[in-house]
Scaffold this motif. Structure first.
Motif, PDB file in Angstrom:
ATOM      1  N   ILE A   2       0.865  -1.182   0.000  1.00  0.00           N
ATOM      2  CA  ILE A   2       0.000   0.000   0.000  1.00  0.00           C
ATOM      3  C   ILE A   2       0.900   1.230   0.000  1.00  0.00           C
ATOM      4  O   ILE A   2       1.747   1.401   0.868  1.00  0.00           O
ATOM      5  CB  ILE A   2      -0.929  -0.011   1.221  1.00  0.00           C
ATOM      6  CG1 ILE A   2      -1.897  -1.192   1.124  1.00  0.00           C
ATOM      7  CG2 ILE A   2      -1.714   1.300   1.321  1.00  0.00           C
ATOM      8  CD1 ILE A   2      -2.764  -1.383   2.344  1.00  0.00           C
ATOM      9  N   GLY A  26       3.617  -4.389   4.674  1.00  0.00           N
ATOM     10  CA  GLY A  26       2.596  -4.149   3.666  1.00  0.00           C
ATOM     11  C   GLY A  26       2.453  -2.717   3.231  1.00  0.00           C
ATOM     12  O   GLY A  26       1.582  -2.410   2.405  1.00  0.00           O
ATOM     13  N   THR A 118      -2.434  -1.233  10.160  1.00  0.00           N
ATOM     14  CA  THR A 118      -2.783  -2.649  10.039  1.00  0.00           C
ATOM     15  C   THR A 118      -4.292  -2.820   9.904  1.00  0.00           C
ATOM     16  O   THR A 118      -4.761  -3.693   9.163  1.00  0.00           O
ATOM     17  CB  THR A 118      -2.250  -3.458  11.228  1.00  0.00           C
ATOM     18  OG1 THR A 118      -2.632  -2.834  12.460  1.00  0.00           O
ATOM     19  CG2 THR A 118      -0.743  -3.570  11.189  1.00  0.00           C
ATOM     20  N   ARG A 121      -5.074  -1.919   6.328  1.00  0.00           N
ATOM     21  CA  ARG A 121      -4.659  -3.002   5.422  1.00  0.00           C
ATOM     22  C   ARG A 121      -5.656  -4.156   5.470  1.00  0.00           C
ATOM     23  O   ARG A 121      -6.040  -4.714   4.442  1.00  0.00           O
ATOM     24  CB  ARG A 121      -3.267  -3.499   5.822  1.00  0.00           C
ATOM     25  CG  ARG A 121      -2.698  -4.591   4.904  1.00  0.00           C
ATOM     26  CD  ARG A 121      -1.396  -5.113   5.471  1.00  0.00           C
ATOM     27  NE  ARG A 121      -1.613  -5.720   6.767  1.00  0.00           N
ATOM     28  CZ  ARG A 121      -0.682  -5.808   7.726  1.00  0.00           C
ATOM     29  NH1 ARG A 121       0.525  -5.293   7.528  1.00  0.00           N
ATOM     30  NH2 ARG A 121      -0.952  -6.375   8.874  1.00  0.00           N
ATOM     31  N   GLU A 122      -6.102  -4.509   6.672  1.00  0.00           N
ATOM     32  CA  GLU A 122      -7.067  -5.595   6.804  1.00  0.00           C
ATOM     33  C   GLU A 122      -8.375  -5.235   6.099  1.00  0.00           C
ATOM     34  O   GLU A 122      -8.995  -6.078   5.426  1.00  0.00           O
ATOM     35  CB  GLU A 122      -7.332  -5.888   8.282  1.00  0.00           C
ATOM     36  CG  GLU A 122      -8.289  -7.057   8.495  1.00  0.00           C
ATOM     37  CD  GLU A 122      -8.647  -7.260   9.959  1.00  0.00           C
ATOM     38  OE1 GLU A 122      -9.624  -7.978  10.225  1.00  0.00           O
ATOM     39  OE2 GLU A 122      -7.951  -6.686  10.829  1.00  0.00           O
ATOM     40  N   GLN A 124      -8.780  -3.234   3.516  1.00  0.00           N
ATOM     41  CA  GLN A 124      -8.592  -3.328   2.076  1.00  0.00           C
ATOM     42  C   GLN A 124      -8.595  -4.775   1.607  1.00  0.00           C
ATOM     43  O   GLN A 124      -9.163  -5.102   0.554  1.00  0.00           O
ATOM     44  CB  GLN A 124      -7.276  -2.640   1.666  1.00  0.00           C
ATOM     45  CG  GLN A 124      -7.212  -1.163   1.980  1.00  0.00           C
ATOM     46  CD  GLN A 124      -8.435  -0.414   1.489  1.00  0.00           C
ATOM     47  OE1 GLN A 124      -8.761  -0.458   0.300  1.00  0.00           O
ATOM     48  NE2 GLN A 124      -9.107   0.284   2.388  1.00  0.00           N
ATOM     49  N   HIS A 125      -7.967  -5.652   2.391  1.00  0.00           N
ATOM     50  CA  HIS A 125      -7.953  -7.072   2.028  1.00  0.00           C
ATOM     51  C   HIS A 125      -9.367  -7.642   2.013  1.00  0.00           C
ATOM     52  O   HIS A 125      -9.731  -8.424   1.128  1.00  0.00           O
ATOM     53  CB  HIS A 125      -7.078  -7.850   3.004  1.00  0.00           C
ATOM     54  CG  HIS A 125      -5.622  -7.599   2.827  1.00  0.00           C
ATOM     55  ND1 HIS A 125      -4.656  -8.064   3.705  1.00  0.00           N
ATOM     56  CD2 HIS A 125      -4.937  -6.914   1.870  1.00  0.00           C
ATOM     57  CE1 HIS A 125      -3.463  -7.679   3.293  1.00  0.00           C
ATOM     58  NE2 HIS A 125      -3.605  -6.984   2.189  1.00  0.00           N
ATOM     59  N   LYS A 126     -10.162  -7.266   2.997  1.00  0.00           N
ATOM     60  CA  LYS A 126     -11.536  -7.777   3.058  1.00  0.00           C
ATOM     61  C   LYS A 126     -12.365  -7.242   1.896  1.00  0.00           C
ATOM     62  O   LYS A 126     -13.159  -7.976   1.293  1.00  0.00           O
ATOM     63  CB  LYS A 126     -12.173  -7.401   4.400  1.00  0.00           C
ATOM     64  CG  LYS A 126     -11.626  -8.182   5.582  1.00  0.00           C
ATOM     65  CD  LYS A 126     -12.354  -7.818   6.855  1.00  0.00           C
ATOM     66  CE  LYS A 126     -11.815  -8.616   8.048  1.00  0.00           C
ATOM     67  NZ  LYS A 126     -12.078 -10.064   7.884  1.00  0.00           N
ATOM     68  N   ASP A 128     -11.209  -6.303  -1.027  1.00  0.00           N
ATOM     69  CA  ASP A 128     -10.719  -6.952  -2.243  1.00  0.00           C
ATOM     70  C   ASP A 128     -11.273  -8.367  -2.360  1.00  0.00           C
ATOM     71  O   ASP A 128     -11.605  -8.836  -3.456  1.00  0.00           O
ATOM     72  CB  ASP A 128      -9.196  -6.986  -2.254  1.00  0.00           C
ATOM     73  CG  ASP A 128      -8.578  -5.613  -2.451  1.00  0.00           C
ATOM     74  OD1 ASP A 128      -9.301  -4.699  -2.893  1.00  0.00           O
ATOM     75  OD2 ASP A 128      -7.381  -5.448  -2.141  1.00  0.00           O
ATOM     76  N   ALA A 129     -11.361  -9.063  -1.220  1.00  0.00           N
ATOM     77  CA  ALA A 129     -11.862 -10.435  -1.236  1.00  0.00           C
ATOM     78  C   ALA A 129     -13.336 -10.490  -1.618  1.00  0.00           C
ATOM     79  O   ALA A 129     -13.784 -11.420  -2.296  1.00  0.00           O
ATOM     80  CB  ALA A 129     -11.651 -11.088   0.136  1.00  0.00           C
ATOM     81  N   GLN A 171      -2.531  -7.849  16.100  1.00  0.00           N
ATOM     82  CA  GLN A 171      -3.251  -8.038  14.850  1.00  0.00           C
ATOM     83  C   GLN A 171      -3.477  -9.519  14.554  1.00  0.00           C
ATOM     84  O   GLN A 171      -4.538  -9.908  14.044  1.00  0.00           O
ATOM     85  CB  GLN A 171      -2.476  -7.383  13.707  1.00  0.00           C
ATOM     86  CG  GLN A 171      -3.195  -7.405  12.360  1.00  0.00           C
ATOM     87  CD  GLN A 171      -4.377  -6.463  12.326  1.00  0.00           C
ATOM     88  OE1 GLN A 171      -4.659  -5.755  13.295  1.00  0.00           O
ATOM     89  NE2 GLN A 171      -5.082  -6.445  11.211  1.00  0.00           N
ATOM     90  N   THR A 175      -7.303 -10.873  14.106  1.00  0.00           N
ATOM     91  CA  THR A 175      -7.821 -11.324  12.817  1.00  0.00           C
ATOM     92  C   THR A 175      -8.017 -12.833  12.750  1.00  0.00           C
ATOM     93  O   THR A 175      -8.537 -13.332  11.739  1.00  0.00           O
ATOM     94  CB  THR A 175      -6.872 -10.898  11.685  1.00  0.00           C
ATOM     95  OG1 THR A 175      -5.568 -11.451  11.927  1.00  0.00           O
ATOM     96  CG2 THR A 175      -6.773  -9.388  11.612  1.00  0.00           C
TER      97      THR A 175
END
Length: 229
Positions: A2, A26, A118, A121-122, A124-126, A128-129, A171, A175
């Motif tokens: 990122i 990340g 963090t 980032r989490e 954005q990952h969710k 994107d998924a 984290q 998570t």
């Protein structure tokens, strides 16, 4: 990775924030800007995904940066975490209305920034998924909003703890969506079991993580860790 643009007129503070970012997996700093004009130019040239944005700038306000980017780019712009000494509630409310994803009041430590990054980032990952065409239920929406508003980490003791490592261990537990042993936390974070155990014990003392005992048929109970809901 990122991509982050740091916007602050104090080069020493800007450099410190860059060093904080370097300790969070990340993320990478792709540039620095010291005023509104430089920030607008850097966004267009470097296309960062996230701004660490001060409010007090020599030629205007970080809030002006958000307004200009929203207007100039037709409503699309990088996300922004406000990094500022401004405690005025009007500024906080304006930042929220302009879509800032976080607001950190100076001075703060590496752990506070690592926590925000963090969580971002989490999130954005969710997202994107899920994908752009996904339909979400209430549970999905609640999960996304809980990621965007992370539990505040405790202050770091003067000796014996690293802010990035504390954020990393927290984290991992946060998570996992289940309880973890110290060995499992160590495997997830890449630290030793002893280090994971030490940081988990600290988080338990500070009330951020709770200890659960799992009893087997023989021997001592296994220590398991879960974030406080």
């Amino acid at each position: 990775m990122i991509r982050i643009l740091v916007v602050d007129d104090d080069f020493r503070v800007s450099g410190l924030h860059c060093s904080f970012v370097a300790g969070v997996e990340g993320f990478e700093v792709v540039g620095q800007a010291a005023n509104v004009a430089e920030a607008l130019d850097a966004v267009r040239r470097l296309q960062p995904e996230l701004l660490l944005l001060d409010i007090f700038l020599p030629d205007g306000s970080g809030l002006d940066v958000l307004r200009r980017l929203t207007r100039d780019e037709g409503g699309t712009r990088p996300d922004a975490v406000m990094i500022t000494a401004d405690r005025d509630i009007t500024s906080v409310r304006t930042a929220m209305k302009l879509g800032a994803v976080g607001y950190l009041v100076k001075p703060f430590g590496a752990a506070a920034l690592a926590e925000r990054l963090t969580a971002y980032r989490e999130l954005q990952h969710k997202l994107d998924a899920l994908g752009p065409e996904a339909e979400t239920d209430q549970a999905d929406v609640d999960a996304l909003f809980s990621v965007a508003r992370p539990t505040r980490l405790p202050a770091i003791p003067a000796k014996g703890h690293s802010a990035p490592t504390l954020a990393l261990v927290h984290q991992a537990v946060r998570t996992a969506r289940r309880d973890l042993s110290a060995a499992e936390a160590a495997e997830l974070t890449g630290v030793s079991r002893a280090t994971a155990q030490r940081y988990l014990s600290y988080l338990v003392r500070e009330g951020v993580v709770r200890l659960e005992l799992r009893y087997g048929t023989t021997g001592r109970p296994e220590h398991r860790y879960r974030t406080v809901s």
